[in-house]
Design a protein around this motif. Structure first.
Motif, PDB file in Angstrom:
ATOM      1  N   ARG A 217      -1.899  -2.375   5.517  1.00 49.75           N
ATOM      2  CA  ARG A 217      -3.090  -1.509   5.560  1.00 49.75           C
ATOM      3  C   ARG A 217      -3.035  -0.525   4.395  1.00 49.75           C
ATOM      4  O   ARG A 217      -2.017   0.106   4.165  1.00 49.75           O
ATOM      5  CB  ARG A 217      -3.153  -0.754   6.878  1.00 49.75           C
ATOM      6  CG  ARG A 217      -3.332  -1.679   8.064  1.00 49.75           C
ATOM      7  CD  ARG A 217      -3.366  -0.892   9.351  1.00 49.75           C
ATOM      8  NE  ARG A 217      -3.394  -1.808  10.492  1.00 49.75           N
ATOM      9  CZ  ARG A 217      -3.284  -1.401  11.748  1.00 49.75           C
ATOM     10  NH1 ARG A 217      -3.151  -0.115  12.025  1.00 49.75           N
ATOM     11  NH2 ARG A 217      -3.308  -2.276  12.727  1.00 49.75           N
TER      12      ARG A 217
ATOM     13  N   SER B  40      -5.406   2.075   3.805  1.00 51.24           N
ATOM     14  CA  SER B  40      -5.970   3.406   4.016  1.00 51.24           C
ATOM     15  C   SER B  40      -6.002   3.755   5.491  1.00 51.24           C
ATOM     16  O   SER B  40      -5.660   2.931   6.340  1.00 51.24           O
ATOM     17  CB  SER B  40      -7.384   3.464   3.437  1.00 51.24           C
ATOM     18  OG  SER B  40      -8.204   2.540   4.135  1.00 51.24           O
ATOM     19  N   GLY B  41      -6.390   4.975   5.783  1.00 55.30           N
ATOM     20  CA  GLY B  41      -6.495   5.411   7.164  1.00 55.30           C
ATOM     21  C   GLY B  41      -5.177   5.965   7.681  1.00 55.30           C
ATOM     22  O   GLY B  41      -4.184   6.032   6.963  1.00 55.30           O
ATOM     23  N   LEU B  42      -5.178   6.351   8.941  1.00 52.11           N
ATOM     24  CA  LEU B  42      -3.994   6.960   9.542  1.00 52.11           C
ATOM     25  C   LEU B  42      -2.818   5.993   9.622  1.00 52.11           C
ATOM     26  O   LEU B  42      -1.671   6.410   9.630  1.00 52.11           O
ATOM     27  CB  LEU B  42      -4.324   7.466  10.955  1.00 52.11           C
ATOM     28  CG  LEU B  42      -5.268   8.664  11.013  1.00 52.11           C
ATOM     29  CD1 LEU B  42      -5.676   8.945  12.445  1.00 52.11           C
ATOM     30  CD2 LEU B  42      -4.620   9.891  10.399  1.00 52.11           C
ATOM     31  N   SER B  43      -3.125   4.709   9.693  1.00 50.29           N
ATOM     32  CA  SER B  43      -2.043   3.727   9.820  1.00 50.29           C
ATOM     33  C   SER B  43      -1.754   3.019   8.494  1.00 50.29           C
ATOM     34  O   SER B  43      -1.225   1.908   8.487  1.00 50.29           O
ATOM     35  CB  SER B  43      -2.380   2.715  10.910  1.00 50.29           C
ATOM     36  OG  SER B  43      -3.606   2.085  10.615  1.00 50.29           O
ATOM     37  N   ALA B  44      -2.083   3.643   7.383  1.00 48.63           N
ATOM     38  CA  ALA B  44      -1.800   3.063   6.062  1.00 48.63           C
ATOM     39  C   ALA B  44      -0.301   2.787   5.968  1.00 48.63           C
ATOM     40  O   ALA B  44       0.521   3.585   6.411  1.00 48.63           O
ATOM     41  CB  ALA B  44      -2.234   4.019   4.957  1.00 48.63           C
TER      42      ALA B  44
ATOM     43  N   LYS C 160       1.233   0.394   7.518  1.00 50.04           N
ATOM     44  CA  LYS C 160       1.553  -0.562   8.590  1.00 50.04           C
ATOM     45  C   LYS C 160       0.922  -1.898   8.219  1.00 50.04           C
ATOM     46  O   LYS C 160       0.047  -1.961   7.375  1.00 50.04           O
ATOM     47  CB  LYS C 160       0.992  -0.080   9.927  1.00 50.04           C
ATOM     48  CG  LYS C 160       1.662   1.151  10.472  1.00 50.04           C
ATOM     49  CD  LYS C 160       1.428   1.249  11.960  1.00 50.04           C
ATOM     50  CE  LYS C 160       1.948   2.512  12.586  1.00 50.04           C
ATOM     51  NZ  LYS C 160       3.327   2.823  12.305  1.00 50.04           N
TER      52      LYS C 160
END
Length: 91
Positions: A23, A25-29, A31
């Protein structure tokens, strides 16, 4: 044409591919998501989805979706637990 991130998955029937996507971008970038592709190119995002499609043709009880490998140790633990529950029904 073969996508660069797709690898053969020996635990599944011939022609199946596994792809791991990090991933961006985002909060779980950072992962990753794991996807499987059937020989016809159909995409699977989860083990239950894969199991429904394959039916009884492949035993996925010890299949680890994340690694794409059969993990016999997982199977033993489940069988052991079932056996213990059967022996001690009053638990």
């Amino acid at each position: 044409m073969e996508k660069p991130g797709r690898m053969d998955c020996p635990a599944l029937p011939p022609g199946w591919k596994k792809e791991e996507v990090i991933r961006k971008s985002g909060l779980s970038a950072g992962k990753s998501d794991v996807y499987y592709f059937s020989p016809s190119g159909k995409k699977f995002r989860s083990k239950p989805q894969l199991a429904r499609y394959l039916g009884n043709s492949v035993d996925l009880s010890s299949f680890d979706f994340r690694t794409g490998k059969m993990m016999p140790s997982k199977l033993q633990k489940n069988k052991q637990k079932l056996r213990n529950d059967a022996l001690n029904p009053n638990k």
